[in-house]
Structure formats: C-alpha cells, structure tokens
Design a protein around this motif. Structure first.
Motif, PDB file in Angstrom:
ATOM      1  N   ILE A   1       1.029  -1.303   0.055  1.00  0.00           N
ATOM      2  CA  ILE A   1      -0.036   0.131  -0.052  1.00  0.00           C
ATOM      3  C   ILE A   1       0.884   1.181   0.057  1.00  0.00           C
ATOM      4  CG2 ILE A   1      -0.164   0.140   2.630  1.00  0.00           C
ATOM      5  CD1 ILE A   1      -3.335   0.600   1.840  1.00  0.00           C
ATOM      6  N   GLY A   2       0.286   2.148  -0.467  1.00  0.00           N
ATOM      7  CA  GLY A   2       1.189   3.513  -0.548  1.00  0.00           C
ATOM      8  C   GLY A   2       2.391   3.351  -1.523  1.00  0.00           C
ATOM      9  N   GLY A   3       3.488   3.851  -1.108  1.00  0.00           N
ATOM     10  CA  GLY A   3       4.500   3.683  -1.944  1.00  0.00           C
ATOM     11  C   GLY A   3       4.851   2.218  -2.252  1.00  0.00           C
ATOM     12  N   SER A   4       4.671   1.074  -1.395  1.00  0.00           N
ATOM     13  CA  SER A   4       4.797  -0.222  -1.968  1.00  0.00           C
ATOM     14  C   SER A   4       3.632  -0.658  -2.756  1.00  0.00           C
ATOM     15  CB  SER A   4       4.741  -0.856  -0.479  1.00  0.00           C
ATOM     16  OG  SER A   4       5.804  -0.615   0.319  1.00  0.00           O
TER      17      SER A   4
ATOM     18  N   SER B   1       6.480  -4.366   1.589  1.00  0.00           N
ATOM     19  CA  SER B   1       6.169  -3.568   2.786  1.00  0.00           C
ATOM     20  C   SER B   1       7.606  -3.026   3.274  1.00  0.00           C
ATOM     21  CB  SER B   1       5.397  -3.830   4.013  1.00  0.00           C
ATOM     22  OG  SER B   1       5.303  -3.277   5.006  1.00  0.00           O
ATOM     23  N   LYS B   2       8.095  -1.678   3.311  1.00  0.00           N
ATOM     24  CA  LYS B   2       9.151  -1.412   3.812  1.00  0.00           C
ATOM     25  C   LYS B   2       9.208  -1.654   5.309  1.00  0.00           C
ATOM     26  CE  LYS B   2      11.621   3.060   4.679  1.00  0.00           C
ATOM     27  NZ  LYS B   2      11.948   4.261   4.439  1.00  0.00           N
ATOM     28  N   THR B   3       8.213  -1.391   5.988  1.00  0.00           N
ATOM     29  CA  THR B   3       8.118  -1.836   7.613  1.00  0.00           C
ATOM     30  C   THR B   3       7.920  -3.353   7.702  1.00  0.00           C
ATOM     31  OG1 THR B   3       5.970  -0.868   7.705  1.00  0.00           O
ATOM     32  CG2 THR B   3       7.810   0.689   8.212  1.00  0.00           C
ATOM     33  N   PHE B   4       7.008  -3.740   6.856  1.00  0.00           N
ATOM     34  CA  PHE B   4       6.464  -5.134   7.230  1.00  0.00           C
ATOM     35  C   PHE B   4       5.835  -5.105   8.547  1.00  0.00           C
ATOM     36  CE2 PHE B   4       6.148  -9.613   5.965  1.00  0.00           C
ATOM     37  CZ  PHE B   4       6.412  -9.351   4.679  1.00  0.00           C
TER      38      PHE B   4
ATOM     39  N   THR C   1       2.709  -2.854   8.123  1.00  0.00           N
ATOM     40  CA  THR C   1       1.504  -2.055   7.768  1.00  0.00           C
ATOM     41  C   THR C   1       0.252  -2.804   7.774  1.00  0.00           C
ATOM     42  OG1 THR C   1       3.115  -0.784   6.538  1.00  0.00           O
ATOM     43  CG2 THR C   1       0.800  -0.566   5.765  1.00  0.00           C
TER      44      THR C   1
ATOM     45  N   GLY D   1       9.274   5.550   1.403  1.00  0.00           N
ATOM     46  CA  GLY D   1       8.421   4.642   0.857  1.00  0.00           C
ATOM     47  C   GLY D   1       7.655   5.274  -0.703  1.00  0.00           C
ATOM     48  N   ARG D   2       7.417   6.362  -0.701  1.00  0.00           N
ATOM     49  CA  ARG D   2       7.326   7.164  -1.768  1.00  0.00           C
ATOM     50  C   ARG D   2       8.261   7.305  -2.994  1.00  0.00           C
ATOM     51  NH1 ARG D   2       6.642   9.831   2.493  1.00  0.00           N
ATOM     52  NH2 ARG D   2       7.737  11.981   2.708  1.00  0.00           N
TER      53      ARG D   2
ATOM     54  N   GLN E   1       0.607  10.993  -3.812  1.00  0.00           N
ATOM     55  CA  GLN E   1       1.645  10.336  -2.774  1.00  0.00           C
ATOM     56  C   GLN E   1       2.629  11.151  -2.528  1.00  0.00           C
ATOM     57  OE1 GLN E   1       3.046   6.663  -2.360  1.00  0.00           O
ATOM     58  NE2 GLN E   1       3.297   6.717   0.116  1.00  0.00           N
TER      59      GLN E   1
ATOM     60  N   GLU F   1       2.154  13.653   0.374  1.00  0.00           N
ATOM     61  CA  GLU F   1       2.841  13.140   1.338  1.00  0.00           C
ATOM     62  C   GLU F   1       4.077  13.979   1.776  1.00  0.00           C
ATOM     63  OE1 GLU F   1       1.863   8.791   2.898  1.00  0.00           O
ATOM     64  OE2 GLU F   1       4.089   8.624   2.235  1.00  0.00           O
TER      65      GLU F   1
ATOM     66  N   GLN G   1       6.365  11.649   7.347  1.00  0.00           N
ATOM     67  CA  GLN G   1       5.111  11.614   7.295  1.00  0.00           C
ATOM     68  C   GLN G   1       4.141  11.304   8.248  1.00  0.00           C
ATOM     69  OE1 GLN G   1       7.205   9.105   4.952  1.00  0.00           O
ATOM     70  NE2 GLN G   1       7.390   8.113   6.942  1.00  0.00           N
TER      71      GLN G   1
ATOM     72  N   VAL H   1       0.215  10.583   8.906  1.00  0.00           N
ATOM     73  CA  VAL H   1      -0.535   9.571   8.588  1.00  0.00           C
ATOM     74  C   VAL H   1      -0.767   8.498   9.858  1.00  0.00           C
ATOM     75  CG1 VAL H   1      -0.096   9.584   6.099  1.00  0.00           C
ATOM     76  CG2 VAL H   1       1.267   8.306   7.697  1.00  0.00           C
TER      77      VAL H   1
ATOM     78  N   LYS I   1      -4.035   5.848  11.791  1.00  0.00           N
ATOM     79  CA  LYS I   1      -3.452   4.098  12.014  1.00  0.00           C
ATOM     80  C   LYS I   1      -3.679   3.902  13.408  1.00  0.00           C
ATOM     81  CE  LYS I   1       0.469   4.320   8.959  1.00  0.00           C
ATOM     82  NZ  LYS I   1       1.720   3.907   8.804  1.00  0.00           N
TER      83      LYS I   1
HETATM   84  O1  F6P Z   1       1.119   5.448   5.893  1.00  0.00           O
HETATM   85  C1  F6P Z   1       1.911   5.682   4.977  1.00  0.00           C
HETATM   86  C2  F6P Z   1       2.954   5.018   4.661  1.00  0.00           C
HETATM   87  O2  F6P Z   1       3.739   4.881   5.709  1.00  0.00           O
HETATM   88  C3  F6P Z   1       3.763   5.574   3.235  1.00  0.00           C
HETATM   89  O3  F6P Z   1       4.562   6.306   3.549  1.00  0.00           O
HETATM   90  C4  F6P Z   1       4.265   4.007   3.012  1.00  0.00           C
HETATM   91  O4  F6P Z   1       4.493   4.247   1.539  1.00  0.00           O
HETATM   92  C5  F6P Z   1       3.123   3.244   3.069  1.00  0.00           C
HETATM   93  O5  F6P Z   1       2.558   3.698   4.525  1.00  0.00           O
HETATM   94  C6  F6P Z   1       3.341   1.869   3.216  1.00  0.00           C
HETATM   95  O6  F6P Z   1       4.446   1.555   4.110  1.00  0.00           O
HETATM   96  P1  F6P Z   1       5.164   0.209   4.186  1.00  0.00           P
HETATM   97  O7  F6P Z   1       5.877  -0.057   3.023  1.00  0.00           O
HETATM   98  O8  F6P Z   1       5.882   0.162   5.301  1.00  0.00           O
HETATM   99  O9  F6P Z   1       4.061  -0.970   4.325  1.00  0.00           O
END
Ligand code: F6P
Length: 553
Positions: free
Chosen positions: A156-159, A209-212, A214, A276-277, A358, A362, A510, A513, A517
């Motif tokens: 989602i988002g940048g991913s 997912s950058k953070t894994f 989300t 992410g973006r 985004q 963002e 960012q 956002v 959440k």
């Molecule tokens: O909620 C916004 C955000 O943090 C974006 O900046 C990012 O692209 C998106 O969520 C997805 O995050 P992730 O790649 O960690 O799942």
C-alpha cells in the motif's frame, strides 16, 4: 535544529510579493506572446527525451529571475547537494534521503555513515534480475510444479502506487503471458477480486512493505496465504513449502519477514534511506521487473539517472525540476493557487497522477518548518487529475470558466505505442490534437469580441466567453518508454524536493498518517462487539469521542 530564517521574512520573498502587486505581474498570455513570440522557444527546457514547454505560464523574465533568487537564498542547491552526498536531511527521522543511489552506476561511490551503498544496491538489483528471469522463463515454479502465470503484489502507499502505476504505464513492454494484479485496500473485496479467477498453483505473491508492519498489507498477505493453502490443499508441512514457493517479500525488515513465515532467502532488501514514496525503483519494483524484464527495468533506471544528473548539474535558468518547482511556489505562495492538476494525454499514464499525489502531498503536506515552528506560508498543493480527454468531459469546465486558479501540466507523446493496430494508431492524432487544443484554449481563451463576431446573441456572450490566461506546462516526449517514464518520475521527485527546500519543511517524513492508524487500531475491536448505546461504545473503547462512539454503536 537550524536557525534557517523563515522564507517569507526574506527580502527575496518580499521582492516577489511586490512583483505580484505590480500591475504588470499578472501577465496576460496573449499580450506576452504578442510582445515576444520567441517566448515559445525561450521558455522551453530539454532534459533527456523530455521537452518541457513552460511558455504558457503567468511569468515574465523578471518573475523567473526573482524566483531563482529566492531559490538561491533558501539554499535549494545546498540541500540538493547534501541529499546527493547522503547526509541525513530527513531530520525528524534522522535518515539520509538517497533514492538517487538506487539508480547510480555500479562504479559510483555514495556513502552513508562511511559505507558505500552502491554495491549493495546492485547486489539487490542483480538478485531481482535473476529471480525475474526465473519467473519469466518458467524455471521458478509453484509448489505443485506448475509454472507461475500470475503475480500479485500486495502493498500500500509507496509499496503499491509505484509498481502499479509503472506496470500500467509500461504495459506495452510487459510479458503478456503473465497476469499482474495489485492489491492494496484492506477492504477484502480488493483481494477477492484480484484472485478469484486465478489458479493458486500458478500464483506468486509479492508482499511489499518497507516496515512489514503495515496493517493493510499484513492483513491482506495473511488472507492471501490462507487462500493459497486452501487452494493447494496439503497439511502444515506442505503449507510451509508452499509459502516458500509462492511468497516473496520486499522489505527493510528481515525479522518481520521471517516472522510472517517467508524465507528471508526470498526477501529482496532495501534500506531506511529509501522513502516509501521514492521506492519503486528499489526492490519494491520487483513486480514491474518481472513484467518488463530486467533490461527494460535498467533502461528505466537510466532514465531516472539522466534527470538526476541534470538536476545536479544544470544551471538554474535551464534546470527543469528547479523551474517547475519555482513555478509552483509562484502560484501557491504569490498567486493564491491551492491545487495543481496533472493531466496526461496517455491512457497508459492512467495511474500517474495518483502516484504523484503520494509523492507530492505526503512529502510537502506539512505545516511546521524544519525547526518545528508553524509555517505562515502555503506549502504543498492539492495534486489531482486523470487522463486528459476524460477530464475534458468532466472537470475541465471549472478550469476554463470557474473561479479558481489551477495551474496544470499537460503530458503527451508524439507516437502511440508500436503494437496498436493502424486504425488505433490513427486515433493518436486526435488524442494529441486535444492536448494542444486545451493548452491553447486555456492560455488564450476566446474574447467577448470573438464570440460576438460569431453572431452569438448578446445575452449569451458572457457565458460563451473564455477569459483564458490559465497556466499550463506541456511536457512532451517522442514515446512512452521505460527510460522516459524514469525521466518523468525523477523530474517530479526533484520538483517536489525544490519546493520543500524553499518552504523549509521536511519533505521526507509523514507523521500525519500516524494518528489515523493508531485510532483505527483502537476502534477496530469495538466493531466486533454489540452495543446497546453510544455510551456503552464510548465506555468500552477508551478515548472514543461521542460522535465516533455513536457511529460505532
Ligand atoms: O501510511 C503511509 C505510509 O507510511 C507510506 O509512507 C508508505 O509508502 C506506506 O505507508 C506503506 O508503508 P510500508 O511500505 O512500510 O508498508
């Protein structure tokens, strides 16, 4: 913390405000072109394959010179150089901002904390390429031995927005024997529709997912795993093997990837210095690489790099991202524009503006400066738009005759994609005629005299008059190739950068956002319970306001 003076207190800002007050500073495009026909050539900048015509903007040479002075005073080029050097210019997250390293050549040296990051960028690119080739050739099979025919990116988002946009943009270059789907929404309908006609045995899930962490992505990935295992059958042991064959991850967080049950050998890594973006040219682009192949992906990276080099080295009067960024500053801070429309005359760019939303909103949707002080100047605009011809029959009326100033970018290509039939190729002239006609109509309008000369009854003249003077920038290229797409994205990335630098905001965090959440996590348990009254709901869910409690109940 810096002691950066507020941009609106600088003499260069005041000079622009005075210039705006000057009677001549709301230029009339008809008059400007009449006085200086060479404007059509002088106000053009070429970068790589892009021809950017900004002659139909409400600026003069004086305006542009004053804007460049503001850029210079606000240290845009210093911040740019600090970004390229890998300094931690994302101050609130204490991170370097190095998406430009993702497209650096193998022999480049870009250091973060004394470590050259370029070798690891290329190691991941090579790993992605090897994997993409195995999927494309059929060598990588699913658990039952069938070849992979479907690739589903879950993110989602940048991913999501980057690969989804670029897949759409470069469809003509994709392997048409493979099906690609992009799932982002936590609404189960998204995953349902994406997989309902797919054979699980032939489906590969890419969890991006950058953070894994989300919630939307992890929830969808968990449901996708259940769908897969239900479809394939087999016990728990079979399940683990199946997941290994059908799930790969794109992330910076190996622990969470392993925790989800994906073998970290099948994880494609990126790093915290990739926002992410700004990430679709990193491992996040794996689905795109499978679609278009590693060579085309590298061509796209080359396109990004052309604009990176240009942004870094071109003199201010010829620097395309700088010019576009400063035009936005002019409209947003001195002429009262609240939004910016991006209108591609290409069906393939149907997701381009959503991607830019985004990237821009963002990044620059901020109301405190880099020192944490509230800003007293406008920051990022609302970015919006859809492919141009469709927009013409929807909202262009407001751009032409409404009361709002809406600067717009018109994007088009001289040639249609090669694989269209001759008849469909012929439609391209009509498409481009619309782009050119809109730029002309928006700039020059149709005066009351011209309307009267057509014999229109006097009472209708005001309704049919177009005052024009609506600014547009026209971005053209010969055709939409992977390189051109990379060039376009880098152009907008750096435009957004320029604006954030002038406004002295952190374009790379960012925090805005986060609150939603946190609250969603708080509200969610309440939705699984039954409440007799809003008071019950409010009582059982700490922190619920009365309105939300009533809605939940
Ligand atoms: O909620 C916004 C955000 O943090 C974006 O900046 C990012 O692209 C998106 O969520 C997805 O995050 P992730 O790649 O960690 O799942």
């Amino acid at each position: 913390m810096s002691d950066f003076p507020k941009p609106d207190r600088r003499p260069e800002w005041t000079a622009l405000a005075d210039h705006r007050e000057d009677a001549l500073s709301r230029p009339d495009l008809r008059e400007l072109f009449a006085a200086d026909p060479s404007r059509a050539e002088r106000y053009v900048v070429r970068v790589g394959d892009l021809r950017i015509d900004y002659s139909k903007n409400l600026v003069t040479d004086d305006t542009l010179a004053l804007l460049r002075k503001l850029a210079s005073a606000t240290g845009v080029s210093d911040l740019r150089d600090a970004m390229f050097r890998g300094e931690r210019i994302n101050i609130t997250e204490d991170r370097a901002v190095l998406h430009t390293a993702l497209r650096a050549p193998r022999d480049a040296v870009i250091e973060v904390d004394g470590e050259n990051v370029v070798p690891k960028v290329h190691t991941v690119l090579d790993k992605m390429a090897a994997f993409a080739d195995r999927v494309r050739s059929g060598e990588w099979t699913g658990y039952t031995g069938k070849r992979i025919r479907n690739v589903v990116n879950i993110g989602i988002g940048g991913s999501d927005l980057g690969p989804a946009m670029a897949y759409e943009a470069l469809r003509a270059f994709t392997d048409r024997s493979l099906t690609f789907r992009f799932v982002s929404n936590v609404d189960g309908a998204d995953l349902h529709e994406a997989v309902r006609d797919l054979d699980p045995a032939q489906t590969l899930f890419i969890v991006a997912s950058k953070t894994f962490t989300t919630i939307e992505t992890i929830t969808n990935a968990t449901s996708a795993r259940s769908w897969l295992l239900a479809g394939l059958g087999g016990g728990e042991e079979a399940g683990e093997k199946a997941v290994a064959q059908h799930f790969v991850a794109l992330s910076t967080n190996a622990d969470k990837v392993a925790g989800f049950g994906i073998d970290t050998a099948n994880m494609f890594e990126f790093w915290d210095w990739v926002g992410g973006r700004y990430s679709y040219d990193s491992a996040i682009g794996l689905s795109l690489m499978i679609a278009i192949g590693p060579d085309r992906f590298r061509e796209m990276l080359d396109g990004f790099r052309i604009v990176d080099e240009h942004f870094r080295n071109a003199e201010a009067p010829d620097n395309a991202p700088l010019i576009l960024g400063l035009l936005g500053v002019w409209y947003g801070n001195f002429m009262g524009a609240q939004s910016h429309a991006v209108l591609p005359y290409s069906h393939y760019l149907s997701k381009f503006t959503a991607y830019l939303q985004q990237l821009d909103m963002e990044s620059n949707g901020k109301s405190v400066d880099r020192d944490g002080h509230p800003v007293e100047w406008q920051t990022g605009p609302v970015v919006w738009g859809t492919p141009g011809t469709n927009g013409q029959h929807a909202y262009y009326q407001l751009i032409h005759q409404g009361t709002k100033l809406i600067p717009a970018d018109l994007i088009g290509f001289a040639r249609p994609v090669a694989e269209l039939s001759d008849e469909l190729k012929a439609q391209h002239d009509l498409l481009m005629a619309n782009l050119f006609a809109q730029g002309q109509a928006l700039a020059f309008g149709k005066s009351a005299e011209e309307v009267r000369a057509e014999g229109v009854p006097e009472e209708q003249v005001p309704h049919r008059t177009f005052h024009g003077n609506h600014p547009t920038t026209t971005i053209l290229a010969a055709e939409l190739t992977p390189s051109v797409l990379g060039q376009l994205i880098a152009l907008y990335e750096h435009k957004v950068f320029v604006q954030g630098a002038v406004w002295n905001i952190d374009s790379f965090d960012q925090w805005g956002v986060e609150l939603g959440k946190v609250l969603a996590k708080r509200v969610e348990p309440a939705l699984t319970e039954t409440f007799a009254s809003a008071a019950d709901a409010a009582g059982s869910v700490p922190g619920l306001d009365p309105s939300t409690a009533a809605l939940v109940a």
